[in-house]
Design a protein around this motif. Structure first.
Motif, PDB file in Angstrom:
ATOM      1  N   LEU A  16       0.824  -1.205   0.000  1.00  0.00           N
ATOM      2  CA  LEU A  16       0.000   0.000   0.000  1.00  0.00           C
ATOM      3  C   LEU A  16       0.864   1.263   0.000  1.00  0.00           C
ATOM      4  O   LEU A  16       0.544   2.253  -0.664  1.00  0.00           O
ATOM      5  N   MET A  17       1.965   1.237   0.742  1.00  0.00           N
ATOM      6  CA  MET A  17       2.857   2.400   0.783  1.00  0.00           C
ATOM      7  C   MET A  17       3.487   2.674  -0.584  1.00  0.00           C
ATOM      8  O   MET A  17       3.708   3.814  -0.956  1.00  0.00           O
ATOM      9  N   VAL A  18       3.774   1.624  -1.332  1.00  0.00           N
ATOM     10  CA  VAL A  18       4.398   1.781  -2.648  1.00  0.00           C
ATOM     11  C   VAL A  18       3.341   2.063  -3.727  1.00  0.00           C
ATOM     12  O   VAL A  18       3.586   2.832  -4.658  1.00  0.00           O
ATOM     13  N   ALA A  19       2.164   1.471  -3.593  1.00  0.00           N
ATOM     14  CA  ALA A  19       1.133   1.580  -4.632  1.00  0.00           C
ATOM     15  C   ALA A  19       0.618   3.006  -4.792  1.00  0.00           C
ATOM     16  O   ALA A  19       0.395   3.460  -5.922  1.00  0.00           O
ATOM     17  N   VAL A  20       0.443   3.723  -3.735  1.00  0.00           N
ATOM     18  CA  VAL A  20      -0.111   5.080  -3.821  1.00  0.00           C
ATOM     19  C   VAL A  20       0.828   6.006  -4.601  1.00  0.00           C
ATOM     20  O   VAL A  20       0.393   6.679  -5.540  1.00  0.00           O
ATOM     21  N   PRO A  21       2.128   6.078  -4.275  1.00  0.00           N
ATOM     22  CA  PRO A  21       3.005   6.949  -5.076  1.00  0.00           C
ATOM     23  C   PRO A  21       3.141   6.480  -6.529  1.00  0.00           C
ATOM     24  O   PRO A  21       3.182   7.306  -7.454  1.00  0.00           O
ATOM     25  N   VAL A  22       3.179   5.170  -6.750  1.00  0.00           N
ATOM     26  CA  VAL A  22       3.298   4.656  -8.121  1.00  0.00           C
ATOM     27  C   VAL A  22       2.053   5.024  -8.923  1.00  0.00           C
ATOM     28  O   VAL A  22       2.147   5.445 -10.085  1.00  0.00           O
TER      29      VAL A  22
END
Length: 157
Positions: A16-22
């Motif tokens: 979730l932490m990586v998915a939002v910025p990506v």
């Protein structure tokens, strides 16, 4: 909501932490690509107009030379410039054919200047009859100058 996050696995939290910025970067990239596509289309149209302007400039130059020779021919009552005028007309016709071919193949990119082209083409439709009047010495030098100047001005517009 906070208690739900405490109970989730660490791998899901990292995802979730990586998915939002990506996801945000993908949205910005898609918008940038759309903007660049619009810019590219505008540049292509501009390139077409520039090439057309170069072809128009070549035609204008030949029309200017034909104007001078036609005026000299009529002013001398046909005694001078006959051969030069014949050669110049061929040069003008060559440039005109090249410009017409370019207009035909790039008509979709020239729609923004179509109204101006119609006015200029209207003058060029009279080129054959104007040349015949010059050959028969039916026109005086001011009439010859006026016709060619109006035609050139229409293409410059």
């Amino acid at each position: 909501m906070l208690s739900m996050l405490k109970n989730t696995k660490i791998s899901l939290k990292l995802l979730l932490m990586v998915a939002v910025p990506v996801l945000g970067m993908l949205l910005f990239a898609a918008r940038d690509i759309a903007d660049k596509t619009v810019d590219l289309a505008a540049l292509r149209t501009t390139g077409t107009l520039i090439e057309f302007a170069v072809g128009s400039g070549a035609l204008i130059h030949e029309l200017q030379k034909e104007r001078g020779l036609s005026t000299g021919f009529t002013a001398s009552n046909g005694a001078r410039f006959r051969d030069d005028l014949s050669r110049q007309r061929q040069e003008t016709d060559d440039r005109l054919r090249a410009l017409v071919a370019y207009k035909t193949t790039h008509a979709d990119s020239l729609t923004g200047v179509a109204g101006s082209l119609l006015a200029a083409d209207g003058f060029l439709e009279k080129l054959v009859s104007t040349r015949a009047a010059v050959d028969r010495l039916q026109w005086k030098p001011p009439e010859v100058i006026r016709y060619f100047t109006q035609t050139i001005a229409a293409y410059l517009d």
